[in-house]
Design a protein around this motif. Structure first.
Motif, mmCIF file in Angstrom:
data_model
loop_
_atom_site.group_PDB
_atom_site.id
_atom_site.type_symbol
_atom_site.label_atom_id
_atom_site.label_comp_id
_atom_site.label_asym_id
_atom_site.label_seq_id
_atom_site.Cartn_x
_atom_site.Cartn_y
_atom_site.Cartn_z
ATOM 1 N N ALA A 25 0.844 -1.187 0.000
ATOM 2 C CA ALA A 25 0.000 0.000 0.000
ATOM 3 C C ALA A 25 0.882 1.240 0.000
ATOM 4 O O ALA A 25 1.914 1.277 0.665
ATOM 5 C CB ALA A 25 -0.918 0.010 1.222
ATOM 6 N N ALA A 27 0.346 5.642 0.059
ATOM 7 C CA ALA A 27 -0.475 6.855 0.069
ATOM 8 C C ALA A 27 0.476 8.035 -0.030
ATOM 9 O O ALA A 27 1.349 8.213 0.819
ATOM 10 C CB ALA A 27 -1.304 6.944 1.351
ATOM 11 N N SER A 366 3.181 7.488 3.033
ATOM 12 C CA SER A 366 3.261 6.273 3.830
ATOM 13 C C SER A 366 3.340 5.076 2.897
ATOM 14 O O SER A 366 2.656 5.046 1.861
ATOM 15 C CB SER A 366 2.023 6.144 4.728
ATOM 16 N N GLN A 526 -1.556 11.462 4.711
ATOM 17 C CA GLN A 526 -1.489 10.253 3.898
ATOM 18 C C GLN A 526 -1.324 9.075 4.864
ATOM 19 O O GLN A 526 -0.367 9.030 5.630
ATOM 20 C CB GLN A 526 -0.306 10.319 2.927
ATOM 21 N N ILE A 528 -2.096 4.743 6.092
ATOM 22 C CA ILE A 528 -2.315 3.337 5.765
ATOM 23 C C ILE A 528 -2.700 2.589 7.034
ATOM 24 O O ILE A 528 -2.103 2.800 8.099
ATOM 25 C CB ILE A 528 -1.047 2.697 5.161
ATOM 26 N N ALA A 539 -5.677 2.137 2.474
ATOM 27 C CA ALA A 539 -4.935 3.396 2.397
ATOM 28 C C ALA A 539 -5.885 4.535 2.113
ATOM 29 O O ALA A 539 -6.912 4.358 1.446
ATOM 30 C CB ALA A 539 -3.869 3.313 1.301
ATOM 31 N N ALA A 549 -4.020 7.176 -2.964
ATOM 32 C CA ALA A 549 -3.825 6.091 -2.003
ATOM 33 C C ALA A 549 -4.312 4.797 -2.633
ATOM 34 O O ALA A 549 -5.464 4.711 -3.051
ATOM 35 C CB ALA A 549 -4.599 6.388 -0.719
#
Length: 552
Positions: A25, A27, A366, A526, A528, A539, A549
């Motif tokens: 993930a 973001a 992130s 941002q 997760i 996200a 995200a």
């Protein structure tokens, strides 16, 4: 916590909850940067490799907020639990002096510390990219920087926010011919459809990719930087660049009820202030308080945490700080004892230095990869487009992070933060920052978050942390929650439009708080959410801006 209106939630950029993803993930504040990160994960890189790629891509596509002419903090937790913090904050050049921004009347001259080469600290982000890649990456620097080099070479169409910020900073950009040639269109802010190509920046990134740290801090790039800065009135030396190193520091750890907190150490002030505020609030059952009292207590915790920020914190290589005291539960209990539930505290009644301003144009991203490696990174050039100065031939837009020092004890900076001698200017010193990349754990749930926002970063991360601590595992809730802020001085509760409801405003004013609505929604969180046991990830990108995200 008050939520934003439903219409805002509809615009949220968020991923659906996914079963164990193949890649992970990401973001970030820009779709092209998020895509760069996934390109590297798909090539076999891990979260550290992706962090290098996202950082470099943001330097190209979001120059309003970060760049290789600025600095960064990387909070990293590797699979298995090992945690590290890479401090790539800018340093003052050796020519810097305590009173370099004071006028003949002894008062700070803001223009000097905000615009032009004299405002710039020695960049740290390139060294940070090298350090993160070496410390925990799998792929080489050349592969990790390749998406950014491609974006700089081929160009892209900037979004509306970028174009607006060019208009706001037109004067500073126009004052530097090299910056004007890149960011302006025949001397004017460009219109929609403008293609931003940065070939000099691509060449600088290529030298960094081929040679590593010497590719930026010595050789052709260093020569271009020093010659350009000095010809325009600055005072850098080749040694300023050659001597720069990213520093690996020990992250701060704390606990708020059942939540384990991993966050940024000094020269970030954010982690210390976050833990102080959480330790104060741990003494209250916030979930049992009415909404007004709950917000009142959070504001009072912010007030005291920001007071300590101004009084004690600075560069750990230059200043002795009572970090054990500031992070202790006993110290927080003493601060809590001075809080009344029925009346606001006057900041003037508390001892200590007032708190001063900081730049808002920062960025955060992130990353969690499929193996469970985590990076929470916050990067900055300070105010939009930093100093606005670009040394000719380099493509590097320099920061104006020297404004984050205390130019004069008790005088506010661009973000109205006040500092003391602990954050005074000195050669080689790193200015204090509010950047607060953070990783949270609550049982089997993990939260990775951070945001830009100058002095408001700490309060935003605090509100996101409290949302997670209350049991929310949905990052959309953390990034959309209404925001309010108090930083000790000025003695005002600032809140974004819709950040407080009418009942909250009336109730806080009745308790004696002075409230002030800011003119726009702020921040760009941002985040997760990850469930290590199942591998599920989600996200979310702050709807206040147009980030991206995704889980793949």
């Amino acid at each position: 916590m008050q939520r934003l209106l439903t219409i805002v939630l509809v615009t949220l950029v968020a991923s659906p909850l996914a079963a164990a993803p193949k890649l992970g993930a990401i973001a970030s504040a820009h779709p092209l940067a998020t895509e760069a990160g996934f390109e590297i994960l798909a090539a076999g890189g891990n979260a550290c490799d992706a962090a290098v790629a996202v950082s470099a891509a943001l330097a190209v596509v979001e120059p309003v907020s970060s760049g290789i002419g600025g600095g960064a903090f990387y909070l990293i937790q590797l699979k298995g639990g090992k945690a590290l913090f890479v401090d790539a904050r800018e340093r003052a050049p050796q020519s810097a002096s305590r009173d370099m921004y004071l006028g003949e009347d002894g008062k700070p001259v803001r223009e000097k510390s905000l615009n032009g080469p004299l405002a710039a600290g020695i960049p740290g982000e390139p060294a940070g990219l090298v350090q993160v890649g070496k410390r925990c990456g799998r792929l080489g620097l050349a592969r990790n920087l390749s998406p950014a080099i491609r974006l700089a070479t081929e160009g892209f169409e900037p979004d509306e926010f970028h174009l607006q910020m060019v208009g706001m900073r037109q004067k500073a950009l126009a004052a530097a011919p090299a910056a004007a040639a890149v960011f302006l269109d025949q001397g004017q802010p460009p219109k929609a459809g403008f293609r931003l190509v940065q070939k000099d920046l691509a060449a600088t990134l290529q030298r960094l990719a081929r040679q590593g740290q010497p590719g930026f801090y010595s050789g052709d790039t260093a020569r271009l930087l020093v010659e350009g800065v000095n010809a325009a009135g600055g005072a850098w030396t080749l040694s300023d660049l050659a001597d720069y190193r990213a520093v690996e520091r020990t992250p701060l750890r704390g606990r708020y009820h059942e939540v384990e907190v991993l966050t940024a150490p000094p020269p970030s002030s954010g982690g210390v202030a976050l833990l102080t505020a959480l330790n104060i609030l741990e003494g209250y059952a916030l979930n049992l308080r009415d909404p007004v009292t709950r917000k009142h207590l959070i504001v009072e915790a912010m007030r005291r945490a920001y007071r300590d920020r101004a009084e004690y914190l600075g560069d750990p290589d230059y200043v002795a700080m009572p970090l054990a005291m500031l992070g202790s539960k006993d110290y927080a209990a003493g601060l809590r004892a001075g809080i009344r539930t029925d009346q606001a505290t006057s900041s003037a009644s508390l001892p200590g230095a007032p708190s001063g301003p900081e730049g808002t144009d920062t960025t955060h991203f992130s990353v969690v990869d499929a193996a469970g490696n985590i990076v929470s990174a916050t990067l900055s050039v300070n105010i939009p487009f930093g100093s606005g100065f670009m040394p000719p031939g380099s493509g590097v837009l320099l920061n104006d992070e020297m404004d984050d020092f205390s130019a004069k004890s008790g005088s506010p900076n661009a973000y109205k933060l006040i500092g003391s001698h602990a954050n005074a200017i000195a050669p080689g010193k790193r200015p204090l920052s509010s950047m607060t990349p953070t990783i949270l754990r609550r049982g089997d749930a993990v939260a990775v978050l951070g945001t830009p926002g100058g002095s408001r970063i700490i309060s935003m991360v605090l509100l996101g942390t409290l949302s997670f601590a209350q049991g929310s595992d949905d990052p959309a809730e953390w990034v959309t929650t209404g925001r309010y802020h108090h930083q000790f001085s000025p003695d005002v509760v600032e809140y974004e439009p819709q950040g407080l409801g009418a009942d909250d405003i009336a109730g806080l004013e009745k308790l004696g708080h002075t409230l002030q609505q800011v003119n726009r929604r702020y921040g760009n969180m941002q985040a997760i959410a990850w469930q290590p046991r199942t591998g599920q990830m989600q996200a979310a990108s702050d709807p206040r801006r147009k980030g991206s995200a995704q889980v793949r």
